[in-house]
Write a protein that holds these residues in place. Structure first.
Motif, PDB file in Angstrom:
ATOM      1  N   HIS B 186       0.848  -1.195   0.000  1.00 42.00           N
ATOM      2  CA  HIS B 186       0.000   0.000   0.000  1.00 42.00           C
ATOM      3  C   HIS B 186       0.877   1.236   0.000  1.00 42.00           C
ATOM      4  CE1 HIS B 186      -2.019  -3.325   2.056  1.00 42.00           C
ATOM      5  NE2 HIS B 186      -3.131  -2.865   1.520  1.00 42.00           N
ATOM      6  N   VAL B 188       1.135   5.159   0.688  1.00 46.43           N
ATOM      7  CA  VAL B 188       0.491   6.302   1.322  1.00 46.43           C
ATOM      8  C   VAL B 188       1.046   7.546   0.640  1.00 46.43           C
ATOM      9  CG1 VAL B 188       0.046   7.474   3.506  1.00 46.43           C
ATOM     10  CG2 VAL B 188       0.281   4.993   3.461  1.00 46.43           C
ATOM     11  N   GLU B 196      -3.063   7.956   5.523  1.00 45.62           N
ATOM     12  CA  GLU B 196      -2.718   7.241   6.752  1.00 45.62           C
ATOM     13  C   GLU B 196      -3.967   6.663   7.420  1.00 45.62           C
ATOM     14  OE1 GLU B 196      -1.405  10.094   5.623  1.00 45.62           O
ATOM     15  OE2 GLU B 196       0.194  10.843   6.907  1.00 45.62           O
ATOM     16  N   MET B 199      -5.324   3.747   5.604  1.00 50.82           N
ATOM     17  CA  MET B 199      -4.427   2.607   5.771  1.00 50.82           C
ATOM     18  C   MET B 199      -4.709   1.931   7.114  1.00 50.82           C
ATOM     19  SD  MET B 199      -2.100   1.013   4.145  1.00 50.82           S
ATOM     20  CE  MET B 199      -2.386  -0.612   4.825  1.00 50.82           C
ATOM     21  N   VAL B 213       3.578  -1.282   3.866  1.00 51.99           N
ATOM     22  CA  VAL B 213       3.242   0.120   3.629  1.00 51.99           C
ATOM     23  C   VAL B 213       4.483   0.841   3.111  1.00 51.99           C
ATOM     24  CG1 VAL B 213       2.552   2.293   4.727  1.00 51.99           C
ATOM     25  CG2 VAL B 213       1.464   0.146   5.415  1.00 51.99           C
ATOM     26  N   THR B 230       2.465   7.033   9.086  1.00 54.66           N
ATOM     27  CA  THR B 230       1.486   5.944   9.226  1.00 54.66           C
ATOM     28  C   THR B 230       1.681   5.269  10.578  1.00 54.66           C
ATOM     29  OG1 THR B 230       1.471   5.608   6.835  1.00 54.66           O
ATOM     30  CG2 THR B 230       0.612   3.817   8.182  1.00 54.66           C
TER      31      THR B 230
END
Lengths: 254, 295
Positions: B186, B188, B196, B199, B213, B230
Motif C-alpha cells: 500500500h 500512502v 494514513e 491505511m 506500507v 502511518t
C-alpha cells in the motif's frame, strides 16, 4: 494514406481570409517553401525537418494573434490560430505527396513535434486520415501524461469514435475521467457506449468515493445503472447517497 | 522505532529528504526502477539509470545513514515501445545479479495492453529464473481489472505467489489479493493513493499479516515521511509497538529477504557515516562540513 483533399483545400482558403494580412503573406510564403520541397522529391526526413522548423516559427509569428478560428470542415471549436496554421502547413504537404509517402511524412512530423505541435496535428486527423491508417500512432500518443495533448485526441475529436475499438475507446474514456476532462465533450460517447464502459467508470467512481475524493460530474454520463454487475450494485449501498440519486437521474438520460 | 520504506524513488529526492528521513527513524529503503516522468527513448539511458541505482544513489543514501537497496525492471509506462522493451529485457539479467538488487520491479500494467502483458510475463519469468521476489505495480486506471489480470499473469507464469508483492492496493483491490498468497503493498501518497487514516482502517479490518506500507515518494508532490506518519496514526488508533514494527519494518524486509540479499540484522546495523568519502570522486556535499559518526 487517403486524405480529404478538397476539404483540406477549402480549409486553407478559409484560413487565408481569417489571418491578418501580414501573417497571411508569411503563411503563404512558408507554405510554398514546403510545397516546393515536397514536389522536388527530397527525402521525407528532410521535408519533415523543414515542417518542424517552420512550425516552430509559427509559434513566434502568430504569438499575439487571437482570432476566432473557424473550421467548419473540421468542426472543432477549440483550435488556436497557431494550431490551425501548423496543421494546415502539414496538411497542404500531404495534398501534394504521393499517397504511399503520406504516412511516413506524417509520422515523422509527429516525431519531430513537441507536445504543442502534436496537439495541432492530431486535432485535424479526420481530414488527413479518414480511414484510420495511423491508429497505432494515435494509440501510442494516448499514453501521454500531458493533459492537453491527450485532450486534443479525446475531446471534441471525431476520429477516435470512428477508429478506436471498443476496448480502446473505453480506455480513452476512462483516462479522460482520470485526467478530469469533461467527457460530455467526447464525440461518440452515446453511440459507442457499452456495458463495460459503465462498469469501468463505476469502479473508478467507487474508488474516488471511498477515498473521499471529488469526482468529475460528467462521470455519470458514462454509467448506465442497468449495466452494473451484481457486486457493483451491492457496492452502491456503501457509497454516498448522492451517487445513487445521480445514477437514477442518469437512467433518464440514457 | 526503526522504519523501513520499501518503495521510494530517492533519485528524485534531495539530501534534505534523506536527513529528514533519518531523523524520523527510517533506517533503510528500497528504490524500485522507475520511469522518469517522460519515456526514455534509448537503451543507453536505461543502462545509466540502472547503474546509478546500484552506484551513486546507494552511496548517497549511506552518506546520510540509510541503507539503500533497489529493484530492477522495466516499468509498465515504458513497456509499449516493443523494440526498446526487448533491449531492456535482454539487459536485465546482468543487473539482477548485482549486490543490493533485492527483487524484480516495479513491473505491471499501465494501459493493460498485450505488449505490457508480454513484458510483465517476461519479467515474472526472469524473477523465477533468478529466484528473486517481485514488486508489482497496479495501474492507476481500471485498477480492479488490472489487479485481476496481474493475479492471472502470476498464475500463468507459475511463480510462487508468496514471492510477489502487489502494490498500490486500496479498499477495492486489497480483497482480491487477500484471496492469494501474495503480499499486500500500500502506498500512502497524497491525493492519488492511500492516506494514513485509510491505511489504518484497512489494517484494522484485515490484520497485519503480509501487509506492507510505503510512501512511493517520487518526483511528484509526495512525502518521504509517510511511513513513520502511518506509524504515528497506527499508534493513535491503538496498535501496539509490536504491530507497528511488524507492518513498517519486519514485513517489508522479510518479504524482500527472500532474495537472500537483505535481512533485518543487516538493516539494523547502524551505518558509520563518513561524508568525507566520495563516489567516483563525487561528493554529496557542496561545501558543507562533513559529518563523521562512528557507531
Amino acid at each position: 494514406m487517403r486524405i480529404l483533399r478538397d476539404e483540406i483545400g477549402e480549409q486553407n482558403s478559409l484560413l487565408l481570409t481569417q489571418l491578418p494580412e501580414i501573417n497571411a503573406v508569411w503563411f503563404e510564403k512558408e507554405n510554398q517553401t514546403l510545397i516546393n520541397l515536397a514536389t522536388s522529391q527530397i527525402k521525407n526526413d528532410r521535408l519533415a525537418t523543414e515542417w518542424a522548423n517552420i512550425s516552430a516559427q509559427v509559434g513566434v509569428q502568430l504569438r499575439d494573434i487571437d482570432i476566432p478560428v473557424c473550421t467548419p470542415e473540421l468542426q472543432i471549436p477549440s483550435w488556436t490560430a497557431v494550431e490551425l496554421v501548423r496543421w494546415q502547413l502539414m496538411a497542404n504537404v500531404l495534398r501534394v505527396l504521393p499517397e504511399l509517402e503520406r504516412r511516413v511524412f506524417f509520422v515523422q512530423c509527429l516525431r519531430y513535434a513537441d507536445d504543442n505541435e502534436k496537439q495541432a496535428l492530431v486535432k485535424g486527423l479526420c481530414l488527413v486520415d479518414p480511414e484510420g491508417c495511423c491508429l497505432d500512432i494515435v494509440l501510442n500518443l494516448c499514453r501521454t501524461n500531458n493533459r492537453d495533448l491527450f485532450a486534443s485526441i479525446a475531446i471534441e475529436n471525431t476520429w477516435p469514435s470512428e477508429h478506436f475499438s471498443d476496448l480502446e475507446f473505453e480506455q480513452m474514456l476512462l483516462k479522460s475521467l482520470f485526467l478530469g476532462l469533461n467527457i460530455n465533450l467526447v464525440v461518440g460517447i452515446k453511440h459507442r457506449h457499452s456495458p463495460r464502459m459503465s462498469q469501468l467508470a463505476f469502479d473508478y467512481l467507487s474508488e474516488l468515493a471511498l477515498a473521499c475524493r471529488d469526482w468529475p460530474p460528467s462521470i455519470y454520463t458514462s454509467i448506465n445503472i442497468a449495466h452494473l454487475t451484481v457486486e457493483q450494485i451491492q457496492r452502491l449501498e456503501m457509497l454516498p447517497e448522492q451517487i445513487k440519486w445521480s445514477l437514477s437521474d442518469s437512467i433518464m438520460a440514457h | 522505532m526503526n522504519y523501513f520504506d520499501p518503495h521510494i524513488h530517492m533519485i528524485s529526492r534531495t539530501t534534505d529528504d534523506y536527513e529528514r528521513m533519518y531523523e524520523a527513524g527510517i533506517v533503510g529503503v528500497i528504490e524500485p526502477a522507475f520511469w522518469q516522468g517522460q519515456t526514455r527513448t534509448s537503451i543507453g539511458t536505461f543502462i545509466d539509470y540502472f547503474d546509478s541505482l546500484i552506484g551513486w544513489e546507494r552511496f548517497r543514501a549511506k552518506q546520510f545513514g540509510i541503507h539503500h537497496f533497489c529493484t530492477m525492471g522495466l516499468n509498465p509506462k515504458e513497456a509499449n515501445d516493443a523494440i526498446l522493451a526487448d533491449e531492456v529485457l535482454a539487459l536485465l539479467p546482468r543487473y539482477l545479479q548485482k549486490e543490493g538488487v533485492v527483487a524484480v520491479g516495479e513491473i505491471g500494467y499501465d494501459d493493460i495492453t498485450e505488449q505490457e502483458h508480454y513484458v510483465l510475463c517476461s519479467q515474472l519469468e526472469l524473477a523465477k529464473n533468478h529466484n528473486l521476489p517481485v514488486l508489482v505495480h497496479t495501474p492507476h486506471r481500471d485498477k480492479i481489472g488490472g489487479t485481476k489480470r496481474t493475479i492471472a499473469a502470476i498464475r500463468e507464469v507459475g511463480i510462487e505467489e508468496s514471492l510477489v508483492v502487489i502494490d498500490h492496493l486500496n479498499e477495492l483491490t486489497l480483497p482480491l489479493v487477500m484471496e492469494t498468497d501474495c503480499w499486500r503493498g500500500h502506498s500512502v501518497y497524497p491525493n492519488t493513493k492511500m492516506s494514513e487514516s485509510r491505511m489504518v482502517s484497512l489494517l484494522q479490518e484485515y490484520g497485519t499479516e503480509k501487509m506492507i506500507v510505503n510512501s512511493a515518494a517520487d518526483w511528484g508532490k509526495s512525502d518521504p515521511l509517510k511511513v513513520p506518519k502511518t506509524g504515528s496514526k497506527m499508534r493513535e488508533s491503538g496498535f501496539t509497538e509490536a504491530d507497528i514494527e511488524r507492518v513498517l519494518f519486519n514485513n517489508p524486509i522479510d518479504f524482500f529477504a527472500q532474495s537472500g540479499r537483505i535481512s533485518r540484522d543487516q538493516v539494523l546495523q547502524p551505518i558509520n557515516i563518513d561524508q568525507t568519502k566520495t563516489y567516483q570522486e563525487n561528493s554529496a556535499l557542496r561545501g558543507q562540513k562533513p559529518v563523521i559518526s562512528n557507531v
